[in-house]
Write an enzyme that holds these catalytic residues in place. Structure first.
Site, PDB file in Angstrom:
ATOM      1  CG  ASP A 160      -1.875   1.131   1.292  1.00 60.35           C
ATOM      2  OD1 ASP A 160      -2.755   1.184   0.421  1.00 60.35           O
ATOM      3  OD2 ASP A 160      -1.741   1.985   2.196  1.00 60.35           O
TER       4      ASP A 160
ATOM      5  CD  GLU B 166      -2.635   2.119  -3.228  1.00 59.36           C
ATOM      6  OE1 GLU B 166      -3.718   2.720  -3.281  1.00 59.36           O
ATOM      7  OE2 GLU B 166      -1.777   2.366  -2.360  1.00 59.36           O
TER       8      GLU B 166
END
Length: 734
Positions: free
Chosen positions: A250, A292
């Site tokens: 992330d 990401e």
């Protein structure tokens, strides 16, 4: 590696116990009968992927919000054991790899992305023992599993932060970024503009401001501290040791901060990521990391490094342009973003998606395009959130299955490994009146059983199940989708099964096929002898188009006036190489360094065609010697091979048919390589150029010997199940 941090990361394993009843988590239909198990060989991967640890290039990913998927405990929350219970459903759909959204203990301010303990399972979801059972069950089905990893920030409730804020002498104080001047790093953008006014928040106990790129409840970790870097690698080691196959990482652009910069994409970030990748490659070869990074392709390209950072990266800009292309009935916006996408290393892969657990982000489009998308796809103000739209796929497409199928066709055939968001395969709806992005995270609808659609027996759920006339669980659910031959579930299942047969979708080259008709999006996927010719009608009216399957040097289109991308295919070696650098070539991976070379699935007699002509006829080079002689010509360049032609027994030049691998529809290619076709609204075809058949031979597809749902009947299943769809899903032999 040596643990330089003060944290004992292994403490959560103390009570791990692998003694369990193996039938406890199996679907009820499988209990007591091994005869009913599916044939797991359906998920075998190509030799190319296995030998090179490139399984992720051919994989279909499925994103699971654990809380929403299946509750077999009756708690009102989905859990790890619920996923184990439904693995056979995912396997039957054709899923290769499950991606779990955050499973860690968390206050859930940001749905688990605010982590309070990196090495345990949220009690709502189960235990570490449940997780290990899930991993084992996934691998038994020859599937993979990856999990979210959140290195950029943790929760304010994490013991690291609680200790850090209480004393400047705490060993964790330097785990976070502090300042007395909230104007520091002023060039960094605020990501959650709708809820945060600054990236700095004052902490009374600490007597300083702390740095955060997202919610103020998520303080950023200080990656300038070597102990923080060591913590992250140890955390990865913890989960990889439990058997998972990798991580979706992330918020990777934001790990470091530097004055006078945007605090994104800094060189120090890439240095740490290379260290992370080396740790995985050295200790856990074959495991993967997915970046990401919600940025334009040229920025995301940096996160692949030289094949020594991330294995995969999300291609965020493709997603809104799929919707834009369908809305406009024109694929130029999609073509433009592909042409601006740089090549990536051959051991890397883009990842594409239609929807996910967040809003449909419009960060990667212009202001005018954002306004256009909002007006069309979010006509009600509540549908907007931040710089995006909080709606699911089916409502975005107005419930029109033709348009949804078209979107999936683009997803499955454009470069990259596709991700399906849970519930989208059955046309689940949304609830825009729930807070934040929770409207696209409602309970999975398994059947029409009241009151919770088979998700849970609890009287109190974490969120209400969809219960409206159009998308309610009474009408939209897995059971109905599995029964209806023409349901979206069956169509996607068939698409995945057909896609799996062709290496070109996971490896190799991509190029556009020029057309005078802007409503038609046509392109080729090429991997050695495996060549797919994909055609889409993006509009809501019937279209006619003439396309040229041959590519010649210097070829142009009167509309685009672009140079065609050329790919030299050596039929003797069955390898492919880019002949020129071209801006409209995406992901031409040079496989000459690979351990395995693509091998033809069947032998063909080949014309070694060149661009030399004799009168109006193309001169075929019918022998290896002639081919090599031409190859050694004064130009020093090998001839361009437009595609491999299967000749007739008499070697006469004549027309051929291409076969659509989804429907067995045939289209004639004339002797000059031109194809003329008509497409109904939103219709599409996946033509296999390795399945060419000659006139008079019955034009039967070579690899699609499959049973009809209605043997001996000419009935169209869509008549019995009046769903707007272009092709019916035949029964797939397990």
């Amino acid at each position: 590696m040596n643990n330089t941090s003060p944290t004992n990361l292994g403490q959560s394993l103390d009570n791990l116990n692998m003694s369990y009843d193996s039938n406890q988590y199996l679907s009820p239909s499988l209990n007591g009968s091994t005869d009913e198990f599916l044939d797991y060989s359906e998920h075998e991967r190509s030799e190319m992927s296995v030998s090179n640890n490139l399984w992720f290039k051919e994989a279909i990913f499925y994103e699971v919000y654990v809380r929403a998927f299946c509750d077999i405990e009756g708690t009102g929350n989905g859990g790890i054991s619920g996923i184990t219970n439904k693995l056979d459903y995912l396997h039957s759909l054709g899923v290769d790899c499950i991606w779990l959204l955050p499973i860690y203990p968390s206050p859930l301010k940001d749905d688990g992305y605010d982590v309070s303990d990196y090495c345990d399972i949220h009690p709502d979801y189960g235990t570490l023992n449940d997780f290990k059972i899930l991993v084992k069950a996934v691998h038994e089905r020859n599937m993979k599993i990856i999990a979210d990893f959140i290195p950029n920030h943790c929760s304010e409730k994490h013991r690291w932060f609680q200790s850090a804020r209480l004393s400047r002498d705490s060993p964790y104080r330097d785990y976070f970024v502090w300042t007395d001047d909230p104007k520091q790093y002023k060039d960094a953008r605020i990501i959650f503009l709708d809820v945060e006014q600054s990236n700095w928040t004052w902490d009374e106990a600490a007597g300083q401001y702390y740095w955060h790129r997202f919610y103020k409840e998520q303080p950023d970790l200080n990656f300038d501290n070597p102990k923080v870097q060591a913590e992250m690698l140890n955390i990865m080691d913890f989960w990889l040791n439990l058997g998972i196959d990798g991580f979706r990482v992330d918020a990777v652009p934001y790990l470091f901060e530097r004055e006078g910069t945007s605090c994104e994409n800094l060189p120090e970030t890439h240095e740490f990521l290379k260290r992370m990748r080396k740790f995985i490659d050295d200790k856990y070869p074959g495991r993967v990391i997915l970046a990401e990074a919600c940025q334009m392709p040229n920025e995301v390209r940096k996160y692949f490094g030289d094949g020594d950072e991330f294995h995969m990266g999300f291609h965020f800009p493709v997603m809104p342009r799929i919707y834009m292309a369908i809305k406009r009935g024109d694929g130029e916006c999609l073509r433009a973003i592909m042409e601006s996408t740089p090549e990536i290393p051959s051991n890397c892969q883009w990842v594409t998606f239609l929807r996910n657990h967040d809003e449909l982000t419009l960060e990667m489009v212009t202001n005018d395009e954002r306004k256009e998308m909002w007006e069309y796809y979010a006509p009600v103000p509540r549908m907007k959130i931040n710089l995006g739209i909080r709606r699911r796929l089916a409502p975005l497409m107005g419930g029109d299955q033709r348009k949804i199928e078209l979107a999936y066709s683009l997803l499955f055939t454009l470069p990259g490994s596709p991700i399906i968001y849970y519930g989208d395969e059955i046309c689940m709806g949304d609830n825009i009146w729930l807070e934040d992005r929770h409207g696209v995270r409602t309970p999975m609808q398994w059947d029409d059983t009241p009151p919770n659609g088979g998700f849970s027996t609890s009287n109190k759920l974490y969120a209400p199940v969809i219960d409206d006339p159009e998308y309610g669980y009474q009408k939209v659910n897995v059971t109905e989708s599995e029964k209806a031959p023409a349901s979206l579930f069956q169509i996607i299942r068939q698409m995945i099964q057909r896609r799996r047969k062709h290496l070109a979708f996971g490896h190799g080259a991509f190029k556009w096929v020029n057309s005078e008709n802007p409503q038609i999006a046509a392109y080729m996927r090429i991997c050695g002898i495996d060549r797919m010719f994909i055609v889409h009608n993006l509009s809501d009216v019937k279209q006619e188009v003439v396309l040229h399957t041959h590519v010649h040097d210097g070829a142009t289109s009167s509309r685009h006036q672009r140079r065609a991308s050329l790919v030299y295919v050596d039929p003797l070696q069955q390898q492919y190489h880019p002949t020129t650098s071209s801006t409209n070539t995406l992901g031409i991976n040079n496989l000459t360094d690979s351990k395995v070379t693509p091998v033809a699935t069947r032998k063909v007699h080949t014309n070694y065609q060149t661009t030399q002509t004799l009168g109006t006829q193309t001169k075929p080079l019918t022998s290896k010697e002639e081919y090599q002689s031409q190859n050694n010509s004064e130009s020093g360049k090998p001839p361009v091979i437009p595609f491999l032609n299967v000749e007739t027994a008499s070697y006469d030049e004549q027309s051929h048919y291409l076969v659509d691998i989804l429907t067995d529809y045939q289209v004639m290619v004339d002797q000059n390589g031109f194809v003329k076709m008509e497409l109904e609204p939103y219709q599409f075809y996946w033509f296999s150029m390795g399945e060419i058949t000659t006139l008079g031979d019955g034009c039967k597809s070579r690899d699609l010997r499959r049973k009809s749902i209605f043997p001996g009947s000419t009935l169209d299943p869509s008549i019995l199940h009046p769903i707007k769809t272009h092709f019916s899903a035949d029964k797939i032999e397990e």
